[in-house]
Design an enzyme around this catalytic site. Structure first.
Site, PDB file in Angstrom:
ATOM      1  N   CYS A 227       0.803  -1.227   0.000  1.00 51.55           N
ATOM      2  CA  CYS A 227       0.000   0.000   0.000  1.00 51.55           C
ATOM      3  C   CYS A 227       0.835   1.276   0.000  1.00 51.55           C
ATOM      4  O   CYS A 227       0.775   2.064  -0.933  1.00 51.55           O
ATOM      5  CB  CYS A 227      -0.931  -0.007   1.199  1.00 51.55           C
ATOM      6  SG  CYS A 227      -1.941  -1.483   1.250  1.00 51.55           S
TER       7      CYS A 227
HETATM    8  C1  UGA Z   1      -1.108   0.829   5.419  1.00 54.76           C
HETATM    9  C2  UGA Z   1      -1.826   1.893   6.272  1.00 54.76           C
HETATM   10  O1  UGA Z   1      -1.221   1.961   7.561  1.00 54.76           O
HETATM   11  C3  UGA Z   1      -3.309   1.558   6.434  1.00 54.76           C
HETATM   12  O2  UGA Z   1      -3.960   2.598   7.154  1.00 54.76           O
HETATM   13  C4  UGA Z   1      -3.931   1.418   5.037  1.00 54.76           C
HETATM   14  O3  UGA Z   1      -5.300   1.054   5.129  1.00 54.76           O
HETATM   15  C5  UGA Z   1      -3.192   0.345   4.266  1.00 54.76           C
HETATM   16  O4  UGA Z   1      -1.801   0.700   4.167  1.00 54.76           O
HETATM   17  C6  UGA Z   1      -3.813   0.270   2.896  1.00 54.76           C
HETATM   18  O5  UGA Z   1      -3.651   1.219   2.116  1.00 54.76           O
HETATM   19  O6  UGA Z   1      -4.578  -0.664   2.625  1.00 54.76           O
HETATM   20  P1  UGA Z   1      -0.162  -1.624   5.894  1.00 54.76           P
HETATM   21  O7  UGA Z   1       0.313  -1.642   4.474  1.00 54.76           O
HETATM   22  O8  UGA Z   1      -0.823  -2.823   6.449  1.00 54.76           O
HETATM   23  O9  UGA Z   1      -1.181  -0.398   6.140  1.00 54.76           O
HETATM   24  O10 UGA Z   1       1.139  -1.363   6.770  1.00 54.76           O
HETATM   25  P2  UGA Z   1       1.623  -0.290   7.849  1.00 54.76           P
HETATM   26  O11 UGA Z   1       1.300  -0.723   9.207  1.00 54.76           O
HETATM   27  O12 UGA Z   1       1.178   1.060   7.439  1.00 54.76           O
HETATM   28  O13 UGA Z   1       3.197  -0.391   7.658  1.00 54.76           O
HETATM   29  C7  UGA Z   1       3.785  -0.048   6.409  1.00 54.76           C
HETATM   30  C8  UGA Z   1       5.268  -0.120   6.496  1.00 54.76           C
HETATM   31  O14 UGA Z   1       5.767   0.966   7.271  1.00 54.76           O
HETATM   32  C9  UGA Z   1       5.824  -1.396   7.122  1.00 54.76           C
HETATM   33  O15 UGA Z   1       6.903  -1.872   6.350  1.00 54.76           O
HETATM   34  C10 UGA Z   1       6.275  -0.936   8.501  1.00 54.76           C
HETATM   35  O16 UGA Z   1       7.348  -1.714   8.980  1.00 54.76           O
HETATM   36  C11 UGA Z   1       6.712   0.492   8.198  1.00 54.76           C
HETATM   37  N1  UGA Z   1       6.699   1.364   9.401  1.00 54.76           N
HETATM   38  C12 UGA Z   1       5.526   1.648  10.023  1.00 54.76           C
HETATM   39  C13 UGA Z   1       7.888   1.907   9.856  1.00 54.76           C
HETATM   40  O17 UGA Z   1       8.958   1.682   9.280  1.00 54.76           O
HETATM   41  N2  UGA Z   1       7.852   2.731  10.958  1.00 54.76           N
HETATM   42  C14 UGA Z   1       6.699   3.026  11.606  1.00 54.76           C
HETATM   43  O18 UGA Z   1       6.740   3.796  12.593  1.00 54.76           O
HETATM   44  C15 UGA Z   1       5.512   2.466  11.126  1.00 54.76           C
END
Ligand code: UGA
Length: 390
Positions: A227
């Site tokens: 995403c």
């Molecule tokens: C993301 C959004 O958070 C959701 O709100 C959205 O609905 C979804 O995309 C979508 O468009 O369907 P998701 O892809 O499940 O959700 O993953 P995230 O939890 O957002 O994490 C994304 C990436 O960012 C991961 O690789 C995670 O490790 C990284 N991340 C996250 C960080 O490096 N640091 C952080 O503080 C948070």
């Protein structure tokens, strides 16, 4: 699905699926005829293309065409709600004309169209669905919006009703902002690491300000998944097409692209030339609690390690199968973290699964932590420990 077996790993989904299927409230079908007896059809197909800047609309087109054909024969009002993530303007430009053409009906009069984006996080999807922090309804007309709002009446969340393109933009802007937070803290972290400052202390210090917020300020090897990267690239491409260069968003992508290489540089700094060295890679999924490998930072880390002549011993609690399908390189898949670590000259923690958080696992090892999985103080007491932004 009809046997109650979830095709993906998502906490709680298997049990819920089973109880819904057994209770008769959920039935999967490969046909479109169900639309005859229902009032709303959600289109939830994927738009991930695997290429930077691209979204693949072919599944949406296909679904719209099929549902349109069925609606041409159906009497009464029917709503087609787009749940899939599509770029601002797509529903008005593509979905509505196609639906009207195939069904022979008029949107806003005979049928309704809505954009109802999801904000689910993989690994927490059920919780996000059952307790949403907002419900966004982009509507072609008031009647359609009213019906959808009624559908969500049991959910204690604010409902934001907008036009179709605005709802599409809300989804993109949300993911762009989350990506920006991550690249922001990674940039601060990259500066911090040169000064011997811990970016996590800085995140705690700024995150207490409610205007900033502590969430999504975890520095490390950057964001992946199906995403954030895809949506960010698409938003940049959309802006470019409109003649506007989104410099901030481009920088968010640039910072994120380089972050995995910092981990490999840290490994070189710790054990020298990687040629001929065995490196354990713990965690392959793009984040914990999922088996999703799409745009996972592990892919970039592994490619770089192999480029430098290292051999890779990889382990992930859930994503091994998906990794085998995704990573077309010669690496050794191990059956446990311990097995991967044994015989490795250096250990890289790429995804912060709970089972990797036990410092004792790394006794006497060289560890590069890309996700702050370990407590640096405890880890330094028993191993040669390096963080990348702390
Ligand atoms: C993301 C959004 O958070 C959701 O709100 C959205 O609905 C979804 O995309 C979508 O468009 O369907 P998701 O892809 O499940 O959700 O993953 P995230 O939890 O957002 O994490 C994304 C990436 O960012 C991961 O690789 C995670 O490790 C990284 N991340 C996250 C960080 O490096 N640091 C952080 O503080 C948070």
């Amino acid at each position: 699905i009809n046997r109650g077996i979830s095709p993906i790993y998502e906490e709680g989904l298997g049990d819920l699926l089973c109880s819904c299927v057994n209770g008769g409230s959920l039935r999967a079908s490969t046909g479109y005829e169900e639309a005859e007896n229902t009032g709303i059809t959600f289109i939830c197909v994927g738009t991930y293309s695997g290429s930077e800047g691209g979204t693949d609309l072919s599944q949406i087109e296909d679904a719209v065409r099929n549902i349109g054909t069925l609606l041409s024969r159906k009497q009464g009002f029917h709503i087609v709600a787009i749940k899939s993530t599509v770029a601002p303007g797509t529903t008005e430009r593509m979905v509505i004309p196609l639906l009207e053409q195939v069904s022979g009906k008029k949107v806003g009069k005979d049928i309704g169209v809505a954009v109802n984006p999801e904000f689910l996080e993989e690994g927490r999807a059920l919780r996000c669905f059952l307790k949403p922090d907002r419900i966004v309804i982009g509507e072609s007309d008031r009647k359609t919006g009213d019906i959808l709002e009624g559908l969500y009446s049991g959910f204690p969340a604010p409902v934001i009703r907008t036009g179709l393109a605005t709802a599409e933009m809300i989804k993109y802007a949300a993911n762009a902002f989350l990506s920006t937070k991550v690249s922001f803290i990674n940039e601060i972290g990259n500066i911090c690491s040169k000064l011997g400052i811990d970016a996590y202390d800085v995140a705690d210090g700024i995150g207490c300000d409610p205007r900033i917020g502590r969430k999504f300020l975890n520095a490390g090897i950057g964001f992946g998944g199906s995403c954030l990267p895809k949506d960010l690239h698409k938003l940049v491409a959309t802006a470019d097409e409109l003649g506007y260069r989104p410099r901030l968003l481009e920088s968010v992508i640039d910072v994120n692209r380089d972050q995995p290489s910092r981990m490999v540089e840290a490994a070189e700094g710790a054990i020298g030339d990687l040629k001929g060295k065995a490196v354990a890679v713990l965690g392959l999924a793009f984040k914990p609690d999922t088996d999703d490998m799409r745009d996972a930072p592990s892919i970039r880390v592994i490619a770089s390690l192999l480029d430098k002549g290292a051999s890779v011993r990889a382990y992930d609690p859930k994503a091994m199968e998906a990794a085998r399908r995704t990573i077309d390189k010669q690496i050794e898949y191990c059956e446990s973290a311990r097995q991967a670590i044994d015989k490795a000259d250096c250990v890289l923690i790429v995804t912060e699964w709970d089972e990797f958080r036990d410092e004792a696992l790394y006794n006497g090892r060289v560890v590069i932590d890309g996700r702050r999985a370990l407590d640096p103080e405890k880890a330094r007491a028993i191993c040669d420990y390096y963080g990348i932004c702390w």
